[in-house]
Design a protein around this motif. Structure first.
Motif, PDB file in Angstrom:
ATOM      1  N   GLN A  22       0.833  -1.206   0.000  1.00 10.59           N
ATOM      2  CA  GLN A  22       0.000   0.000   0.000  1.00 10.59           C
ATOM      3  C   GLN A  22       0.866   1.255   0.000  1.00 10.59           C
ATOM      4  OE1 GLN A  22      -3.612  -0.293   2.505  1.00 10.59           O
ATOM      5  NE2 GLN A  22      -2.751  -2.197   3.240  1.00 10.59           N
ATOM      6  N   ALA A  23       1.909   1.260  -0.832  1.00 15.27           N
ATOM      7  CA  ALA A  23       2.822   2.404  -0.863  1.00 15.27           C
ATOM      8  C   ALA A  23       2.201   3.590  -1.597  1.00 15.27           C
ATOM      9  CB  ALA A  23       4.123   1.991  -1.544  1.00 15.27           C
ATOM     10  N   HIS A  24       2.793   4.774  -1.445  1.00 17.95           N
ATOM     11  CA  HIS A  24       2.422   5.996  -2.141  1.00 17.95           C
ATOM     12  C   HIS A  24       0.940   6.335  -1.977  1.00 17.95           C
ATOM     13  CE1 HIS A  24       6.335   5.346  -3.706  1.00 17.95           C
ATOM     14  NE2 HIS A  24       5.983   4.286  -4.381  1.00 17.95           N
ATOM     15  N   GLY A  25       0.417   6.155  -0.811  1.00 17.38           N
ATOM     16  CA  GLY A  25      -0.965   6.544  -0.530  1.00 17.38           C
ATOM     17  C   GLY A  25      -2.013   5.714  -1.247  1.00 17.38           C
ATOM     18  N   ARG A  26      -1.599   4.609  -1.899  1.00 19.78           N
ATOM     19  CA  ARG A  26      -2.580   3.754  -2.567  1.00 19.78           C
ATOM     20  C   ARG A  26      -3.128   2.761  -1.551  1.00 19.78           C
ATOM     21  NH1 ARG A  26      -2.396  -1.143  -5.127  1.00 19.78           N
ATOM     22  NH2 ARG A  26      -3.972  -1.452  -6.733  1.00 19.78           N
ATOM     23  N   TRP A  27      -3.863   3.307  -0.579  1.00 19.32           N
ATOM     24  CA  TRP A  27      -4.462   2.455   0.438  1.00 19.32           C
ATOM     25  C   TRP A  27      -5.628   1.695  -0.166  1.00 19.32           C
ATOM     26  CZ3 TRP A  27      -5.038   6.554   4.924  1.00 19.32           C
ATOM     27  CH2 TRP A  27      -3.759   6.982   5.272  1.00 19.32           C
ATOM     28  N   PHE A  28      -5.763   0.428   0.218  1.00 26.44           N
ATOM     29  CA  PHE A  28      -6.855  -0.381  -0.337  1.00 26.44           C
ATOM     30  C   PHE A  28      -8.216   0.158   0.089  1.00 26.44           C
ATOM     31  CE2 PHE A  28      -3.557  -3.937  -0.144  1.00 26.44           C
ATOM     32  CZ  PHE A  28      -3.111  -3.632  -1.407  1.00 26.44           C
ATOM     33  N   GLY A  29      -8.265   0.803   1.253  1.00 25.65           N
ATOM     34  CA  GLY A  29      -9.525   1.387   1.710  1.00 25.65           C
ATOM     35  C   GLY A  29      -9.937   2.601   0.896  1.00 25.65           C
ATOM     36  N   VAL A  30      -8.944   3.265   0.262  1.00 25.37           N
ATOM     37  CA  VAL A  30      -9.264   4.417  -0.585  1.00 25.37           C
ATOM     38  C   VAL A  30      -9.680   3.937  -1.968  1.00 25.37           C
ATOM     39  CG1 VAL A  30      -8.317   6.505  -1.638  1.00 25.37           C
ATOM     40  CG2 VAL A  30      -7.688   5.894   0.696  1.00 25.37           C
ATOM     41  N   VAL A  31      -8.978   2.900  -2.469  1.00 28.29           N
ATOM     42  CA  VAL A  31      -9.323   2.352  -3.780  1.00 28.29           C
ATOM     43  C   VAL A  31     -10.678   1.654  -3.720  1.00 28.29           C
ATOM     44  CG1 VAL A  31      -8.549   0.836  -5.627  1.00 28.29           C
ATOM     45  CG2 VAL A  31      -6.875   2.042  -4.254  1.00 28.29           C
ATOM     46  N   MET A  32     -10.930   0.928  -2.611  1.00 29.27           N
ATOM     47  CA  MET A  32     -12.185   0.174  -2.459  1.00 29.27           C
ATOM     48  C   MET A  32     -12.931   0.630  -1.202  1.00 29.27           C
ATOM     49  SD  MET A  32     -12.585  -2.297  -4.842  1.00 29.27           S
ATOM     50  CE  MET A  32     -13.449  -3.709  -4.163  1.00 29.27           C
ATOM     51  N   PRO A  33     -13.482   1.836  -1.198  1.00 29.36           N
ATOM     52  CA  PRO A  33     -14.165   2.310   0.015  1.00 29.36           C
ATOM     53  C   PRO A  33     -15.331   1.412   0.437  1.00 29.36           C
ATOM     54  CG  PRO A  33     -14.577   3.775  -1.828  1.00 29.36           C
ATOM     55  CD  PRO A  33     -13.533   2.838  -2.265  1.00 29.36           C
ATOM     56  N   ALA A  34     -15.997   0.777  -0.556  1.00 26.89           N
ATOM     57  CA  ALA A  34     -17.137  -0.066  -0.210  1.00 26.89           C
ATOM     58  C   ALA A  34     -16.680  -1.282   0.602  1.00 26.89           C
ATOM     59  CB  ALA A  34     -17.860  -0.512  -1.471  1.00 26.89           C
ATOM     60  N   ALA A  35     -15.530  -1.866   0.227  1.00 25.10           N
ATOM     61  CA  ALA A  35     -15.019  -3.021   0.974  1.00 25.10           C
ATOM     62  C   ALA A  35     -14.656  -2.614   2.393  1.00 25.10           C
ATOM     63  CB  ALA A  35     -13.792  -3.606   0.276  1.00 25.10           C
ATOM     64  N   PHE A  36     -14.048  -1.438   2.523  1.00 26.83           N
ATOM     65  CA  PHE A  36     -13.689  -0.945   3.851  1.00 26.83           C
ATOM     66  C   PHE A  36     -14.939  -0.734   4.695  1.00 26.83           C
ATOM     67  CE2 PHE A  36     -12.606   2.914   6.480  1.00 26.83           C
ATOM     68  CZ  PHE A  36     -11.977   2.187   7.460  1.00 26.83           C
ATOM     69  N   PHE A  37     -15.957  -0.146   4.098  1.00 24.64           N
ATOM     70  CA  PHE A  37     -17.210   0.106   4.807  1.00 24.64           C
ATOM     71  C   PHE A  37     -17.848  -1.213   5.245  1.00 24.64           C
ATOM     72  CE2 PHE A  37     -21.623   1.869   4.953  1.00 24.64           C
ATOM     73  CZ  PHE A  37     -21.353   2.799   5.934  1.00 24.64           C
TER      74      PHE A  37
END
Lengths: 390, 118
Positions: A200-215
């Protein structure tokens, strides 16, 4: 990025070899040190979390909260723990003694085991096993068994109902949780918690790419942690306290500890999988900053957990089960497929991430819209006087 | 790699024994004055009537069955997710079929009314 642990580790191993110990002893002492650090960390952080929850709930309800023992009441939890330790422990005559006594210890064991695979900072992890996420899922289920044991062996109808509800709820919400957790695994191509953070380098957090999965994970974590709005298994107004009603003294304290430690660990897992773990600005130059970032992100989530608990009402059991199976499981299945399709899409990574984000927001809006429409229909039917259940 | 599992083993041992050691310690410092009234089920309220360990409702069993189906799915899902980057388009088609089958099962259970709480 394996920085902190090797540095300290080299110094430590040089020290042990200098003392003339064999390699077997060094492995043992390594394990012992990691064990003691993690246990100490887990138990002390719970003392803080309990204080935080009481203070926050008090502020929400326009009270002061604990403010007598120590500055800002910080030592209140220590006093409570001592009180519980010296309190009489009552075992009901009708209880099934073996599982009654085993259940609290097992509940604590299940939660403590989760601490082992959480990366607190660059290279700071108890055991970086290559099946980390699967290990979390497996160990999480042990706690469910402890709750069922407690509820069944108490030989009390409230406790038994609490135990049944707990199993129904925790099993149901485990599915969407596992589905949401498989999305970061899909992106990173690994189940090792350490490597998941590295991806998840360079701010490419999985929660940002996939907010629905995080939610989805966050909601399922609320239910897995028996927190409002999903706290039916210990609903005070219905079944008094659920599975731990017959427990007192230190045995009750263990259930309490397991509950709060679980809150912290679920937030830590969410941070690791979706919010970039210990990643943040300048962490490459100053690795120790990673610990700060990790704790800061985790406690933002812990704060959200406590905030929701202090403000939301409770769901009915049929609503709770319907939400798990009719909303969250289908959404989870769709999300896994969407993630899989986009990973194979032949476009630039940045374009793909933006597209994924947009699709996720779209999915969230559609699901929220459908649930909202269903609720409005129900209210309409109820106001027309028809008897509606579901 | 073996060292990692040595850590897990020792940690598991300590994490399992630690709660019980504290409970034993508590036994030394706490008072113990049991009496029949105190040891009754649901101490501060009325004795419950009838046996506790009755047959529980079948609803829980049905949910458990649906759960098992999806939990087994996870056993396949995780290895697939780990290896997905290295596999071709075939992996996607395969998993889409698999999840599609599961979705059909879920829809069937839904239509059958298993997911309704009575």
């Amino acid at each position: 990025m394996d920085v902190l642990k090797p540095q300290i580790g080299d110094w430590w191993h040089a020290l042990l070899q200098g003392a003339g110990l064999s390699s077997g002893w060094i492995v043992f002492l390594d394990a012992l040190v990691i064990t003691l650090i993690l246990l100490g960390l887990g138990l002390t952080s719970v003392l803080f979390a309990v204080w935080l929850e009481r203070k926050l709930a008090a502020r929400v309800q326009d009270r002061l909260g604990p403010n007598r023992v120590g500055p800002y009441g910080l030592v209140q939890t220590v006093a409570d723990a001592l009180k519980l330790l010296t309190k009489e422990d009552i075992t009901p005559d009708n209880a099934e003694r073996l599982s009654y006594n085993l259940a609290p210890g097992l509940a604590v064991f299940a939660v403590l085991m989760l601490l082992l695979v959480i990366p607190f900072g660059p290279g700071l992890i108890g055991a970086d096993i290559n099946v980390g996420v699967l290990y979390l899922v497996a160990m999480g289920s042990v706690g469910i068994m402890a709750i069922l044991m407690a509820g069944w062996s108490s030989n009390n109808k409230y406790a038994l109902l609490g135990g049944f509800r707990a199993v129904a709820q925790l099993l149901s919400y485990e599915i969407p949780m596992i589905l949401a957790m498989s999305v970061p695994v899909l992106f990173a191509g690994t189940m090792s918690m350490e490597k998941l953070v590295e991806q998840q380098a360079h701010g490419r957090w999985f929660g940002v790419v996939m907010p629905a999965a995080f939610f989805l994970y966050f909601l399922a974590a609320l239910a897995e942690n028996e927190r409002t709005p999903f706290d039916l298994l210990e609903a005070d107004s219905e079944i008094v306290a659920g599975y731990h009603i017959e427990y007192s003294g230190m045995k009750f304290a263990w259930f309490f500890l397991a509950f709060f430690l679980n809150t912290l660990i679920l937030s830590a897992i969410a941070t690791t999988l979706f919010l970039g773990g210990w990643r943040g600005p300048f962490v490459e130059q100053v690795p120790a900053l990673g610990i700060f970032y990790f704790l800061a992100k985790s406690f933002v989530l812990v704060f959200a957990f406590m905030w929701i608990r202090a403000t939301f009402p409770r769901l009915r059991i049929d609503q709770m089960m319907a939400f798990a199976w009719k909303v969250m499981v289908p959404t989870g299945l769709v999300l896994v497929l969407v993630a899989a399709v986009f990973v194979k899409l032949p476009v630039a990574p940045l374009v793909r991430d933006v597209l994924l984000f947009l699709v996720n927001v779209f999915i969230l809006l559609v699901v929220a819209g459908l649930v909202g429409r269903h609720l409005r229909l129900q209210i309409k039917r109820l106001s027309e006087g028809a008897a509606v259940v579901s | 790699m073996l060292n990692t599992y040595a850590v897990i083993g020792l940690y598991a041992l300590v994490a399992l024994t630690f709660p019980f050691i504290v409970l034993l310690f508590a036994r030394l410092v706490r008072p113990s004055k049991p009496n029949p009234l105190k040891n009754s089920t649901y101490e501060c309220g009325m004795e419950t009537i009838g046996d506790t360990w009755v047959q529980f409702r079948a609803q829980y069993y049905l949910f458990a069955l649906v759960f098992v189906v999806f939990d087994v799915e996870v056993v396949f899902l995780y290895p697939w997710a780990v290896a997905y980057g290295k596999l071709g388009l075939f992996a996607l088609v395969e998993m889409a079929l698999f999840i599609g089958l599961l979705a059909v099962a879920l829809v069937y259970a839904w239509r059958k009314g298993i997911l309704e709480w009575q």
